[in-house]
Design a protein around this motif. Structure first.
Motif, PDB file in Angstrom:
ATOM      1  N   ALA A   1      -7.465   4.114   0.187  1.00 41.81           N
ATOM      2  CA  ALA A   1      -7.295   2.755   0.971  1.00 41.81           C
ATOM      3  C   ALA A   1      -7.177   3.050   2.481  1.00 41.81           C
TER       4      ALA A   1
ATOM      5  N   VAL B   1      -6.928  -0.451  -6.256  1.00 42.57           N
ATOM      6  CA  VAL B   1      -6.169  -0.873  -5.281  1.00 42.57           C
ATOM      7  C   VAL B   1      -6.150  -2.341  -5.121  1.00 42.57           C
TER       8      VAL B   1
ATOM      9  N   TYR C   1      -4.506   6.669  -4.468  1.00 44.70           N
ATOM     10  CA  TYR C   1      -4.978   5.380  -4.261  1.00 44.70           C
ATOM     11  C   TYR C   1      -4.589   4.907  -2.765  1.00 44.70           C
ATOM     12  N   ARG C   2      -3.581   5.257  -2.417  1.00 45.99           N
ATOM     13  CA  ARG C   2      -3.128   5.106  -0.847  1.00 45.99           C
ATOM     14  C   ARG C   2      -3.951   6.041  -0.015  1.00 45.99           C
TER      15      ARG C   2
ATOM     16  N   ILE D   1       0.954  -1.131   0.003  1.00 43.54           N
ATOM     17  CA  ILE D   1      -0.047  -0.069   0.110  1.00 43.54           C
ATOM     18  C   ILE D   1       0.795   1.186  -0.156  1.00 43.54           C
TER      19      ILE D   1
ATOM     20  N   LEU E   1       1.706   2.475  -3.444  1.00 45.06           N
ATOM     21  CA  LEU E   1       0.819   3.126  -4.393  1.00 45.06           C
ATOM     22  C   LEU E   1       0.933   4.578  -4.566  1.00 45.06           C
TER      23      LEU E   1
END
Length: 176
Positions: A135, A166, A131-132, A124, A127
Motif C-alpha cells: 500500500a 488491502v 499488505y502495508r 493501513i 495491516l
C-alpha cells in the motif's frame, strides 16, 4: 527534468562526475525523504534514512544496471534502508513501529478530510506488513505494481493481489 535528463546525469555520475551526482541527488532527495517518512512514520527516522541512503548512493551508484527505472531502483534502496532500521528496532519498538509507519502517507490535509485521513492512516497501520508495504509503495509513492514488485522482490501478480486484499480489508473495516 525528464527521464532522459536523469539518464544523462546518471551516466555522468557513474563516470565520476561529482556535480552530476549532486544534481541527481538534489533532484531525488524529496522522494528519498518522503518515502522514508512514509515507511517509518517519523521525521527523525526519515532524516536518518535519507542520510544513510545518500551515503549508500555514493557507493552503489556504479552498480545501477538499468534493469529498472532509476527511481524504482532508488525506492528499493530507501525501502531496504527502512526495512533494516525496522529490523534493528524490532526488539525495542515493534508495536510502535506498526502504528507509526504510515504517518505522512496521506497528502497534507486542508481540514475538510482530517477524520478520513486519520482513519486511513490508522487502518493501513493495522495491516500486516506485506499488505502495508504494498500500500505504501503503490498508493503512497504511486509506483506501478511492477515497480513495487521489483522493490519487494515478489511477483507483480502478488502485488496486485495484495492491493486487492488491502481494498477489501479497508472496505470491510470502514463498513464495521
Amino acid at each position: 527534468m525528464s527521464e532522459d535528463q536523469d539518464a544523462k546525469l546518471l551516466a555522468a555520475a557513474i563516470a565520476g562526475d561529482r556535480e552530476a551526482f549532486a544534481t541527481l541527488l538534489r533532484r531525488h532527495y524529496d522522494r528519498i525523504h518522503g518515502l522514508a517518512w512514509q515507511l517509518t512514520g517519523t521525521r527523525a527516522d526519515a532524516d536518518d534514512i535519507a542520510q544513510t541512503v545518500c551515503c549508500t548512493l555514493v557507493e552503489k551508484i556504479a552498480t545501477f544496471r538499468g534493469e529498472a527505472k532509476f527511481t524504482t531502483w532508488l525506492c528499493g534502496i530507501v525501502y531496504n534502508a527502512a526495512r533494516d532500521l525496522h529490523r534493528r528496532r524490532r526488539s525495542f519498538a515493534g508495536f510502535t513501529d506498526r502504528l507509526a509507519v504510515l504517518t505522512g502517507l496521506a497528502r497534507v490535509s486542508d481540514g475538510r478530510d482530517l477524520h478520513d485521513a486519520m482513519w486511513i492512516k490508522s487502518a493501513i497501520a493495522k495491516l500486516a506488513p506485506p499488505y502495508r508495504d504494498a500500500a505504501v509503495l503503490v498508493a503512497g509513492q504511486q509506483l506501478t505494481h511492477a515497480e513495487a514488485a521489483t522493490i519487494l522482490g515478489i511477483a507483480e501478480a502478488t502485488v496486485s493481489w495484495r492491493m486487492h486484499e488491502v481494498r477489501r480489508l479497508l472496505g470491510a473495516e470502514r463498513n464495521d
